[in-house]
Design an enzyme around this catalytic site. Structure first.
Site, mmCIF file in Angstrom:
data_model
loop_
_atom_site.group_PDB
_atom_site.id
_atom_site.type_symbol
_atom_site.label_atom_id
_atom_site.label_comp_id
_atom_site.label_asym_id
_atom_site.label_seq_id
_atom_site.Cartn_x
_atom_site.Cartn_y
_atom_site.Cartn_z
ATOM 1 N N ASP A 266 2.404 3.358 2.767
ATOM 2 C CA ASP A 266 1.309 4.326 2.734
ATOM 3 C C ASP A 266 1.776 5.722 2.325
ATOM 4 O O ASP A 266 2.111 5.965 1.171
ATOM 5 C CB ASP A 266 0.600 4.319 4.080
ATOM 6 C CG ASP A 266 -0.784 4.974 4.035
ATOM 7 O OD1 ASP A 266 -1.143 5.545 2.990
ATOM 8 O OD2 ASP A 266 -1.502 4.934 5.044
ATOM 9 N N HIS B 110 -5.645 -0.775 6.788
ATOM 10 C CA HIS B 110 -5.664 -0.192 8.125
ATOM 11 C C HIS B 110 -6.471 -1.053 9.106
ATOM 12 O O HIS B 110 -5.890 -1.730 9.941
ATOM 13 C CB HIS B 110 -6.159 1.255 8.141
ATOM 14 C CG HIS B 110 -5.332 2.176 7.336
ATOM 15 N ND1 HIS B 110 -3.971 2.313 7.527
ATOM 16 C CD2 HIS B 110 -5.658 2.998 6.299
ATOM 17 C CE1 HIS B 110 -3.490 3.184 6.654
ATOM 18 N NE2 HIS B 110 -4.484 3.608 5.896
ATOM 19 N N HIS C 271 0.841 -1.202 0.000
ATOM 20 C CA HIS C 271 0.000 0.000 0.000
ATOM 21 C C HIS C 271 0.872 1.246 0.000
ATOM 22 O O HIS C 271 1.459 1.617 1.017
ATOM 23 C CB HIS C 271 -0.915 0.019 1.230
ATOM 24 C CG HIS C 271 -1.920 1.134 1.207
ATOM 25 N ND1 HIS C 271 -3.011 1.128 0.375
ATOM 26 C CD2 HIS C 271 -1.994 2.292 1.906
ATOM 27 C CE1 HIS C 271 -3.715 2.227 0.557
ATOM 28 N NE2 HIS C 271 -3.122 2.951 1.485
#
Length: 335
Positions: free
Chosen positions: A251, A200, A14
């Protein structure tokens, strides 16, 4: 004696590569203030800026031990092609997770309909690029979008990644609109399955984690970003108790270091349980590589080499090498 050790390369499941430029911004403010700064940055980016910026970020990833990346992309179609070109230049394995955005955010993020989104996705896929569906969130995608995209991902056997339960406000808004929290909504709309990854899940409740486990879906944790944004503590022990696969992502790319992500994942679990070795070293390495590859639909990806003569590994006994790598080294240990 061997001077290096070959391991499966780490997989960054991610990434929002453009957010690397936000390091140090709005420190002291909350997630929503940071988000406004992120939107300001995203508003002005051109394909040329994406291409040049992403090459640098992807090269940093390679130097840090990541050999594959899932780019969760929501800057536009031309910029998606620029990201693909950047990955090719940097020579990192890429899966483009094209974000579906039905409402909110910026105009450049949004598509007119699920059909419009799927046409964009297929135009990229037709060039031979590995792709995955990425309904951005339950904030950005109405129920009918989630239903259509969930069915499409299952039918085409493509990865589906979605942000969920990162912030309490997100959960409150979802309950107000739909009468149930985000991951329950994803389950109802067909967006959970063995091909799905929930990004998450920081504030997911037990019922939601049960649904993830029952579906055979994964959770992608992004510990350095979640810490930087003040998201909260991911429920690592509850995830592990249910046998849910965990992968990692950088992220916002405030830090690019898979070992730091893995240390923080285990560190949070230790602080919450008041015991050590909640996730074994072999499990952590699997989270860093195999689980990430599976979440992106990758069967092959490059290995990474560990410099056994690095000062961080001086005096380490062979039996303790993997543990010393995870808990005592930085990304500069890779060659």
């Amino acid at each position: 004696m061997a001077q290096s050790l070959s391991l499966p390369g780490f997989v960054n499941a991610h990434s929002h590569a453009f957010q690397r430029a936000l390091r140090g911004h709005v420190e002291g403010e909350d997630f929503w203030a940071w988000r406004e700064s992120m939107l300001d940055l995203a508003r002005g980016l051109t394909p040329e800026q994406v291409r040049s910026g992403y090459v640098q970020v992807y090269r940093e990833m390679l130097a840090s031990g990541y050999t594959a990346v899932g780019e969760f992309h929501y800057l536009g179609l031309a910029e998606a092609h620029a990201a693909v070109e950047a990955a090719a230049d940097a020579e990192i394995e890429l899966v483009l997770l094209l974000a579906a955005y039905g409402r909110g955010g910026l105009e450049r993020f949004r598509q007119e309909s699920p059909a419009d989104y799927l046409a964009q996705l297929e135009s990229i896929r037709a060039t031979g690029v590995r792709v995955g569906l990425a309904p951005h969130s339950v904030r950005a995608c109405p129920r009918d979008w989630l239903e259509e995209l969930g069915a499409y991902a299952a039918r085409e056997r493509l990865p589906l990644h979605v942000h969920a339960c990162e912030q309490p406000r997100e959960i409150e808004e979802c309950i107000a609109e739909h009468g149930l929290p985000p991951i329950e909504l994803l389950a109802e709309t067909g967006c959970l399955g063995s091909h799905a990854t929930v990004v998450h899940a920081t504030h997911a409740n037990g019922r939601e984690l049960d649904l993830v486990a029952q579906a055979g879906a994964r959770i992608c944790v992004c510990p350095t970003t979640e810490a930087n944004l003040g998201d909260g503590f991911m429920p690592a022990e509850e995830i592990c108790e249910r046998g849910i696969g965990i992968c990692i992502g950088s992220d916002s790319n405030v830090r690019i270091d898979p070992l730091e992500e893995l240390r923080e994942l285990e560190g949070v679990a230790r602080r919450r349980t008041l015991r050590r070795n909640v996730l074994s070293v072999s499990t952590l390495l699997c989270c860093g590589a195999d689980e990430g590859a599976a979440s992106l639909g990758l069967e092959r990806w490059p290995d990474v080499e560990v410099d056994l003569e690095h000062p961080s590994l001086t005096g380490v006994e062979p039996a303790n090498l993997h543990a010393a790598l995870v808990f005592g080294c930085g990304a500069d240990v890779f060659v």
